[in-house]
Design a protein around this motif. Structure first.
Motif, PDB file in Angstrom:
ATOM      1  N   TYR A   2      36.295  30.354  41.303  1.00  0.00           N
ATOM      2  CA  TYR A   2      36.251  29.423  42.432  1.00  0.00           C
ATOM      3  C   TYR A   2      36.761  30.097  43.709  1.00  0.00           C
ATOM      4  N   ILE A   3      37.698  31.019  43.544  1.00  0.00           N
ATOM      5  CA  ILE A   3      38.117  31.814  44.704  1.00  0.00           C
ATOM      6  C   ILE A   3      36.941  32.656  45.193  1.00  0.00           C
ATOM      7  N   ALA A   4      36.178  33.211  44.239  1.00  0.00           N
ATOM      8  CA  ALA A   4      35.001  33.999  44.607  1.00  0.00           C
ATOM      9  C   ALA A   4      34.003  33.145  45.384  1.00  0.00           C
ATOM     10  N   ARG A   5      33.774  31.913  44.940  1.00  0.00           N
ATOM     11  CA  ARG A   5      32.846  31.036  45.661  1.00  0.00           C
ATOM     12  C   ARG A   5      33.379  30.706  47.048  1.00  0.00           C
ATOM     13  N   TRP A   6      34.693  30.465  47.125  1.00  0.00           N
ATOM     14  CA  TRP A   6      35.311  30.196  48.427  1.00  0.00           C
ATOM     15  C   TRP A   6      35.086  31.370  49.378  1.00  0.00           C
ATOM     16  N   CYS A   7      35.245  32.566  48.871  1.00  0.00           N
ATOM     17  CA  CYS A   7      35.028  33.766  49.691  1.00  0.00           C
ATOM     18  C   CYS A   7      33.571  33.878  50.123  1.00  0.00           C
ATOM     19  N   ALA A   8      32.645  33.595  49.196  1.00  0.00           N
ATOM     20  CA  ALA A   8      31.224  33.698  49.515  1.00  0.00           C
ATOM     21  C   ALA A   8      30.837  32.720  50.615  1.00  0.00           C
ATOM     22  N   ARG A   9      31.379  31.511  50.563  1.00  0.00           N
ATOM     23  CA  ARG A   9      31.023  30.501  51.554  1.00  0.00           C
ATOM     24  C   ARG A   9      31.613  30.791  52.919  1.00  0.00           C
ATOM     25  N   ARG A  10      32.575  31.681  52.979  1.00  0.00           N
ATOM     26  CA  ARG A  10      33.171  32.059  54.258  1.00  0.00           C
ATOM     27  C   ARG A  10      32.729  33.443  54.716  1.00  0.00           C
ATOM     28  N   GLY A  11      31.732  33.974  54.050  1.00  0.00           N
ATOM     29  CA  GLY A  11      31.132  35.230  54.492  1.00  0.00           C
ATOM     30  C   GLY A  11      31.921  36.472  54.155  1.00  0.00           C
ATOM     31  N   LEU A  12      32.924  36.354  53.294  1.00  0.00           N
ATOM     32  CA  LEU A  12      33.687  37.536  52.889  1.00  0.00           C
ATOM     33  C   LEU A  12      32.867  38.371  51.914  1.00  0.00           C
ATOM     34  N   THR A  13      33.062  39.670  51.949  1.00  0.00           N
ATOM     35  CA  THR A  13      32.323  40.575  51.077  1.00  0.00           C
ATOM     36  C   THR A  13      33.213  41.056  49.932  1.00  0.00           C
ATOM     37  N   PRO A  14      32.610  41.494  48.820  1.00  0.00           N
ATOM     38  CA  PRO A  14      33.414  42.048  47.727  1.00  0.00           C
ATOM     39  C   PRO A  14      34.288  43.213  48.169  1.00  0.00           C
ATOM     40  N   ASN A  15      33.790  44.042  49.078  1.00  0.00           N
ATOM     41  CA  ASN A  15      34.578  45.186  49.525  1.00  0.00           C
ATOM     42  C   ASN A  15      35.839  44.738  50.256  1.00  0.00           C
ATOM     43  N   GLN A  16      35.743  43.654  51.006  1.00  0.00           N
ATOM     44  CA  GLN A  16      36.923  43.131  51.693  1.00  0.00           C
ATOM     45  C   GLN A  16      37.946  42.603  50.687  1.00  0.00           C
ATOM     46  N   VAL A  17      37.454  41.932  49.636  1.00  0.00           N
ATOM     47  CA  VAL A  17      38.361  41.435  48.610  1.00  0.00           C
ATOM     48  C   VAL A  17      38.984  42.598  47.840  1.00  0.00           C
ATOM     49  N   THR A  18      38.185  43.629  47.558  1.00  0.00           N
ATOM     50  CA  THR A  18      38.706  44.814  46.877  1.00  0.00           C
ATOM     51  C   THR A  18      39.817  45.465  47.691  1.00  0.00           C
ATOM     52  N   THR A  19      39.589  45.568  48.997  1.00  0.00           N
ATOM     53  CA  THR A  19      40.601  46.149  49.878  1.00  0.00           C
ATOM     54  C   THR A  19      41.855  45.293  49.902  1.00  0.00           C
ATOM     55  N   ALA A  20      41.674  43.968  49.912  1.00  0.00           N
ATOM     56  CA  ALA A  20      42.833  43.064  49.869  1.00  0.00           C
ATOM     57  C   ALA A  20      43.605  43.244  48.570  1.00  0.00           C
TER      58      ALA A  20
ATOM     59  N   ASP B 150      41.365  41.441  42.077  1.00  0.00           N
ATOM     60  CA  ASP B 150      40.537  42.461  41.430  1.00  0.00           C
ATOM     61  C   ASP B 150      39.427  41.812  40.603  1.00  0.00           C
ATOM     62  N   CYS B 151      39.746  40.719  39.937  1.00  0.00           N
ATOM     63  CA  CYS B 151      38.708  39.979  39.209  1.00  0.00           C
ATOM     64  C   CYS B 151      37.760  39.277  40.173  1.00  0.00           C
ATOM     65  N   THR B 152      38.319  38.779  41.267  1.00  0.00           N
ATOM     66  CA  THR B 152      37.524  38.016  42.221  1.00  0.00           C
ATOM     67  C   THR B 152      36.451  38.864  42.875  1.00  0.00           C
ATOM     68  N   ASP B 153      36.760  40.138  43.184  1.00  0.00           N
ATOM     69  CA  ASP B 153      35.757  40.940  43.896  1.00  0.00           C
ATOM     70  C   ASP B 153      34.499  41.145  43.056  1.00  0.00           C
ATOM     71  N   GLY B 154      34.673  41.394  41.757  1.00  0.00           N
ATOM     72  CA  GLY B 154      33.501  41.538  40.902  1.00  0.00           C
ATOM     73  C   GLY B 154      32.751  40.230  40.731  1.00  0.00           C
ATOM     74  N   GLN B 155      33.504  39.127  40.622  1.00  0.00           N
ATOM     75  CA  GLN B 155      32.853  37.825  40.483  1.00  0.00           C
ATOM     76  C   GLN B 155      32.119  37.441  41.764  1.00  0.00           C
TER      77      GLN B 155
ATOM     78  N   TRP C  43      32.025  52.625  44.571  1.00  0.00           N
ATOM     79  CA  TRP C  43      33.068  53.643  44.681  1.00  0.00           C
ATOM     80  C   TRP C  43      34.458  52.996  44.716  1.00  0.00           C
ATOM     81  N   LEU C  44      34.592  51.959  45.543  1.00  0.00           N
ATOM     82  CA  LEU C  44      35.888  51.287  45.629  1.00  0.00           C
ATOM     83  C   LEU C  44      36.279  50.696  44.279  1.00  0.00           C
ATOM     84  N   ASP C  45      35.336  50.051  43.619  1.00  0.00           N
ATOM     85  CA  ASP C  45      35.611  49.435  42.334  1.00  0.00           C
ATOM     86  C   ASP C  45      35.999  50.485  41.294  1.00  0.00           C
ATOM     87  N   ALA C  46      35.378  51.661  41.394  1.00  0.00           N
ATOM     88  CA  ALA C  46      35.613  52.704  40.396  1.00  0.00           C
ATOM     89  C   ALA C  46      36.966  53.382  40.560  1.00  0.00           C
TER      90      ALA C  46
END
Length: 621
Positions: A204-222, A256-261, A275-278
């Motif tokens: 649900y955090i992943a969906r919240w991020c998607a609806r606000r235009g956040l990218t997986p890379n931004q979540v990974t960096t966070a 870390d789980c959220t960025d992949g989701q 690369w970031l995920d790896a």
């Protein structure tokens, strides 16, 4: 902007065009094959293009899976096809062939009427023939791998008549598309802690991020920043700092789980994300080890050797996983009773979770570290971590050895090449390999690697700091390492060669730094192993992406595993009596290697040739 071309006039009352626009497509209409050809010619070759039957009825997420996933050159579901730049030429050939077929068909014939979006039912089914599906089949025939996503309960259909269309729409309405999308955002196979304690809300955090235009890379960096803050809190050496560190480490893992989701939820895969995920998972964990060691030092307890030992053990565990999987990636003829037993155990629900927890995957491991940090001391945390990871390593390695010894399988040249790249052999090993005689036994490679590793580790431990004996043992190790890779690594236990090399190199550095009794020697050794480990992880993920290892010139420039081992032991022999000489040498070597591998790695992962490969296996990390 991507372009979607409807291969016929839109159906009255259909929401297809709105669905395509919601996915980011510019929608155009072509009434026949010639018009499709003309529209394709106007779309820039670097853009994604989709062909969609105007009678398509289905879920928007089914279209999303087929039309927007960046990992595949071509993808399709019933009535919809998308291609990226690398498959555009093949698509143009297929459309041109279809245009010729239409042009030569008799006027009014069935062949002409269905050339683009015909409406004939097949085998009595209420599903129409669609030229889009024919084009997907034509791409398959040309050797273009057309990805067809698993839809499960999602609907993607081309109804043949009004009655079938109504039934398809009812089927669409009967499925909670958002629920399916959220469920598919979670890995099908993951650890117990992740599955039951993180994923139920992180999706649900992943969906919240998607609806606000956040990218997986931004979540990974966070996630990385949160882990680094956790490490900084641990470095304070205070109880409030340790408690905060434990809480923040769990928060980092949630992210870390959220960025992949998020990537799976919105199909935002990218080469940079791969690369970031790896790399960031290891960077976070090992930075946290360093933070614990700094915190312990503030309290008068030196646990740098334990921190380095934990990093060495964890990295060697991963190399065992990677090497075994690569060796058996496409092996044929598996008749191992051990594998059969494993399959039977996986059919019993509770054993699946027990076996996943035994190997201490990242979720269980980080939860354990976080709790121990908050309520105990860094020394106890490392002791428990080392014991737990050692038991997990023995369990997994023993099982894989038994499976390898009891199976009859033929390993491919691809597997042998991957193991050779994972070995990370440098100029010294290459020179010996050229002069070594033909291998007489299929077990010579792991035996040579094991003897070499034992010689350098035992010799270094016995001789202590300041002796020339470790250098002689390192030279012997280099010779035996060359013998190990003199022939293709196709033997049943040859996958042990890379982890044995990692244990020898990292373990030698650890022993020498622990014996040095110089200020900063262990932290410098920690930095050196971290730099080399980054290179080895980078190699792994390039191989998994199908692009091969880093260039040989880089491997040779940084010495290979045996060359670095010789250099470190030589530094001990030459600089043992100089104040801080060994520490300075380790620091300089770490800086040079880190600079070389990071420059080349960043250049590769931001290039167009890097793979957008994300870990979807759920294997323990």
């Amino acid at each position: 902007m991507s372009t979607a071309i409807l291969t016929g006039a839109p159906v009255a009352g259909s929401s297809l065009e709105d669905g395509l626009r919601s996915l980011g497509f510019d929608v155009r209409t072509a009434t026949d094959v010639a018009a499709v050809t003309a529209e394709l010619a106007t779309v820039p070759t670097h853009e994604r293009v989709a062909l969609v039957d105007p009678r398509f009825v289905g879920h928007v997420h089914a279209l999303r899976l087929a039309l927007t996933d960046p990992r595949f050159p071509a993808a399709a579901v019933r009535g919809a096809l998308s291609v990226q730049a690398e498959a555009r030429t093949a698509l143009m050939r297929a459309v041109t062939a279809a245009e010729r077929t239409e042009a030569t068909a008799p006027t009014g014939s069935a062949a002409r009427s269905v050339a683009v979006a015909g409406a004939t039912a097949t085998d009595g089914a209420a599903t129409a023939h669609s030229r889009v599906d024919d084009l997907a089949a034509a791409l398959d025939a040309e050797g273009v791998a057309v990805h067809r996503p698993e839809l499960g309960v999602l609907v993607a259909d081309v109804p043949a008549d009004a009655e079938a269309q109504a039934a398809a729409r009812d089927a669409v309405a009967a499925v909670d598309e958002e629920r399916v999308r959220l469920r598919s955002a979670v890995k099908a196979r993951d650890g117990f802690f992740t599955t039951f304690c993180i994923s139920p809300y992180s999706r649900y955090i992943a969906r919240w991020c998607a609806r606000r235009g956040l990218t997986p890379n931004q979540v990974t960096t966070a996630s990385l920043l949160t882990a680094l803050i956790a490490a900084a809190c641990a470095a304070t050496g205070t109880r409030p700092g340790f408690v905060s560190a434990g809480v923040l480490l769990i928060a980092s893992f949630v992210l870390d789980c959220t960025d992949g989701q998020l990537a799976r939820y919105s199909l935002q895969y990218s080469t940079l994300g791969a690369w970031l995920d790896a790399t960031f998972d290891r960077a976070k964990e090992y930075a946290y080890y360093a933070g614990l060691a700094l915190g312990a030092a503030r309290g008068g307890d030196d646990v740098w050797a334990l921190a380095l030992g934990a990093m060495v053990l964890q990295t060697c565990r991963h190399v065992v996983d990677f090497a075994f999987n690569e060796a058996n990636h496409d092996a044929t003829g598996n008749t191992s009773p051990t594998a059969a037993l494993s399959g039977r155990l996986d059919s019993v629900g509770w054993t699946v979770w027990v076996r996943r927890m035994i190997v201490l995957p990242i979720g269980e491991r980080w939860a354990m570290i976080a709790v121990l940090t908050a309520f105990t001391t860094p020394r106890i945390t490392f002791y428990v971590l080392l014991i737990g990871c050692a038991l997990a390593a023995c369990y997994t390695t023993a099982g894989r050895v038994l499976r390898s010894l009891t199976r009859r399988a033929e390993r491919t040249d691809r597997a042998a090449h991957a193991l050779a790249e994972l070995a990370d052999s440098g100029p010294l090993a290459e020179l010996v390999a050229k002069a070594a005689p033909h291998r007489a036994s299929s077990y010579l490679a792991p035996l040579s690697a094991a003897l070499g590793a034992a010689a350098v580790l035992a010799g270094t431990a016995a001789a202590g700091f300041g002796s020339w004996v470790p250098l002689g043992c390192a030279v012997l190790y280099a010779v035996l390492a060359g013998v190990a890779v003199a022939a293709p690594l196709t033997g049943p236990l040859d996958w042990l060669v890379p982890p044995l090399f990692r244990a020898a190199e990292y373990g030698t550095i650890l022993i020498l730094a622990a014996y040095a009794e110089m200020n900063g020697a262990l932290p410098a050794a920690f930095g050196l192993v971290a730099a080399v480990a980054y290179h080895h992880y980078d190699t792994v993920y390039r191989i998994r992406g199908g692009t091969g290892a880093p260039p040989r010139r880089l491997v040779r420039a940084i010495g290979g595993h045996e060359g670095r081992t010789v250099v470190v032991t030589a530094a001990v022999a030459l600089l043992h009596d100089q104040n801080q000489g060994f520490t300075i040498a380790l620091t300089a070597l770490a800086a040079v290697i880190a600079l070389a591998v990071l420059i080349e790695s960043i250049r590769f992962w931001v290039s167009s040739g890097a793979p957008a490969v994300h870990d979807e296996t759920g294997e323990p990390a």
